[in-house]
Write an enzyme that holds these catalytic residues in place. Structure first.
Site, PDB file in Angstrom:
ATOM      1  N   ASP A 249       0.845  -1.190   0.000  1.00  0.00           N
ATOM      2  CA  ASP A 249       0.000   0.000   0.000  1.00  0.00           C
ATOM      3  C   ASP A 249       0.889   1.251   0.000  1.00  0.00           C
ATOM      4  OD1 ASP A 249      -2.400   1.541   0.267  1.00  0.00           O
ATOM      5  OD2 ASP A 249      -1.946   1.766   2.407  1.00  0.00           O
ATOM      6  N   ASP A 253       2.048   3.948  -3.344  1.00  0.00           N
ATOM      7  CA  ASP A 253       1.818   5.399  -3.369  1.00  0.00           C
ATOM      8  C   ASP A 253       3.121   6.134  -3.693  1.00  0.00           C
ATOM      9  OD1 ASP A 253      -0.894   5.236  -2.788  1.00  0.00           O
ATOM     10  OD2 ASP A 253      -0.808   6.773  -1.225  1.00  0.00           O
TER      11      ASP A 253
HETATM   12  C1  IPM Z   1      -5.359   1.414  -1.833  1.00  0.00           C
HETATM   13  C2  IPM Z   1      -6.111   2.221  -0.806  1.00  0.00           C
HETATM   14  C3  IPM Z   1      -6.892   1.274   0.106  1.00  0.00           C
HETATM   15  C4  IPM Z   1      -5.904   0.399   0.835  1.00  0.00           C
HETATM   16  C5  IPM Z   1      -7.856   1.972   1.066  1.00  0.00           C
HETATM   17  C6  IPM Z   1      -8.848   2.862   0.342  1.00  0.00           C
HETATM   18  C7  IPM Z   1      -8.584   0.998   1.963  1.00  0.00           C
HETATM   19  O1  IPM Z   1      -5.236   3.027  -0.104  1.00  0.00           O
HETATM   20  O2  IPM Z   1      -6.001   0.649  -2.578  1.00  0.00           O
HETATM   21  O3  IPM Z   1      -4.148   1.549  -1.924  1.00  0.00           O
HETATM   22  O4  IPM Z   1      -5.380   0.788   1.896  1.00  0.00           O
HETATM   23  O5  IPM Z   1      -5.632  -0.698   0.346  1.00  0.00           O
HETATM   24 MG    MG Z   2      -3.239   2.986  -0.826  1.00  0.00          MG
END
Ligand code: IPM
Ligand code: MG
Length: 369
Positions: A249, A253
């Protein structure tokens, strides 16, 4: 046979971005002989407002039955205070868990035209093409116990549980090795074996899976913190990165920002191939969130959503040529200097969501003849 797509646009900019995909699907049905049958449901805050749940049982059943699910985004300040169990994100997590979408593919590609939009120096990101494979149905997201307990002395205790079984690590690393074989044949596995037992097992199982079935692929291991540092220091050293749910996650990002904007990154979440039909359950979603601050203004970047549909064409329907063309259409539009606000550059022409969608569709149409 019709290809059944279930659309879950969700909240915030989700519906606006999905609208641009709808136009592409309509064109493929009307002019290219594609046979997509569309149905649509509610997920996230809008589902809570309508049903008091982050997704209704009826929509869950439709998602389970569809050939593929297209998902927009969920959440927003409006639902900050709803109970934890029915918060918007719970809808997405339930879809992932119940559909057993254990393999999340997050490609981070820096289009040449966007090298200047990244916060890193253009030479570090130009030509970047990495694929993050994130485990999506295990780890600390779903591990039990997951509780907050009142200790009765004015203190509370919160517990999340990071848990991985051998089979979960085997299957996600197999996906990573197989994807690597179609690319530059290199996998870097990231965990925290210096601190976490789950990291020790992760490392052992990835190593054993590699030795047993994929020794032709080059395998490296990195501690996840060092991996994050290397991602911003020299991102082009990576080909495929495989990591757990939480690290994936965060690292995805980071990788998104290398490409210029979070508005650029698509993703595919896949289940195991069905024993009889060979078909995988699948959900496609942009990595970006619902961006409530810009929702409804018609300025959101629809590229991640459109590129997610391109992944759907590729992975769910084996429509490789159409997927290539759609991705090429995105690159061409960026080359023409057409930009939404999030990727705006000097000398480029700033457009809104609909104009960006139209420009991509126009390119797609001319590439498809
Ligand atoms: C992602 C998002 C999700 C996650 C959230 C919206 C629950 O951040 O898909 O990366 O944490 O997996
Ligand atoms: Mg995410």
């Amino acid at each position: 046979m019709a290809k059944n797509l279930f659309l879950l646009p969700g909240d915030g900019i989700g519906p606006e971005a999905m609208g641009e995909v709808r136009k592409i699907i309509a064109h493929m049905n009307d002019a290219m002989g594609a046979d997509f049958a569309l149905d649509e449901g509610l997920v996230g805050g809008c589902a809570y407002d309508a049903h008091g749940a982050a997704i209704s049982e009826e929509d869950m059943a439709k998602a389970m039955a569809a050939d593929a699910v297209l998902f927009g985004a969920v959440g927003g300040p409006k639902w900050d205070d709803v109970p934890y169990e029915v918060r918007p994100e719970a809808g997405l997590l339930r879809l992932r868990k119940d559909m057993e979408l254990f393999a999340n593919l997050r490609p981070a590609i820096c289009y040449p035209a966007l090298a200047n939009a990244s916060s890193l120096k253009p030479e570090l990101v130009e030509g970047l093409d990495i694929l993050i494979i994130r485990e999506l149905t295990g780890g600390v997201y779903f591990g039990e116990p997951k509780t907050i307990t009142d200790l009765g002395n004015g203190q509370k205790r919160a517990i999340d549980t990071q848990v991985y079984d051998t089979y979960e690590i085997e299957r996600i690393s197999s996906v990573a090795f197989e994807m690597a074989r179609t690319r530059s044949n290199r996998v870097c596995s990231m965990e925290k074996r210096n601190v976490m037992k789950s990291g020790v097992l992760w490392n052992q199982v990835v190593t054993a899976t590699h030795k047993e079935k994929y020794s032709d692929v080059k395998l490296d291991h990195m501690l996840a913190d060092a991996g994050g540092m290397q991602l911003v220091r020299a991102p082009k050293q990576f080909d495929v990165i495989v990591t757990d749910n939480l690290f994936g996650d965060m690292l995805s990002d980071v990788a998104a920002m290398l490409t210029g904007s979070l508005g650029m990154l698509p993703s595919a979440s896949l289940g195991a191939p069905d024993a009889k039909t060979g078909k995988r359950k699948a959900l496609y979603e942009p990595v970006h969130g619902s961006a409530p601050d810009i929702a409804g203004k018609g300025i959101a970047n629809p590229i991640a959503m459109i590129a997610s549909f391109a992944m759907c064409l590729r992975y769910s329907f084996n429509m490789v040529k159409d997927a290539d063309n759609l991705e090429k259409a995105i690159a061409n539009v960026l080359d023409q200097g057409i930009r939404t606000g999030d990727i705006m550059a000097d000398g480029a022409r700033q457009v809104g969501t609909v104009e960006m969608g139209d420009a991509i569709l126009k390119e797609f149409v001319s590439l498809s003849v």
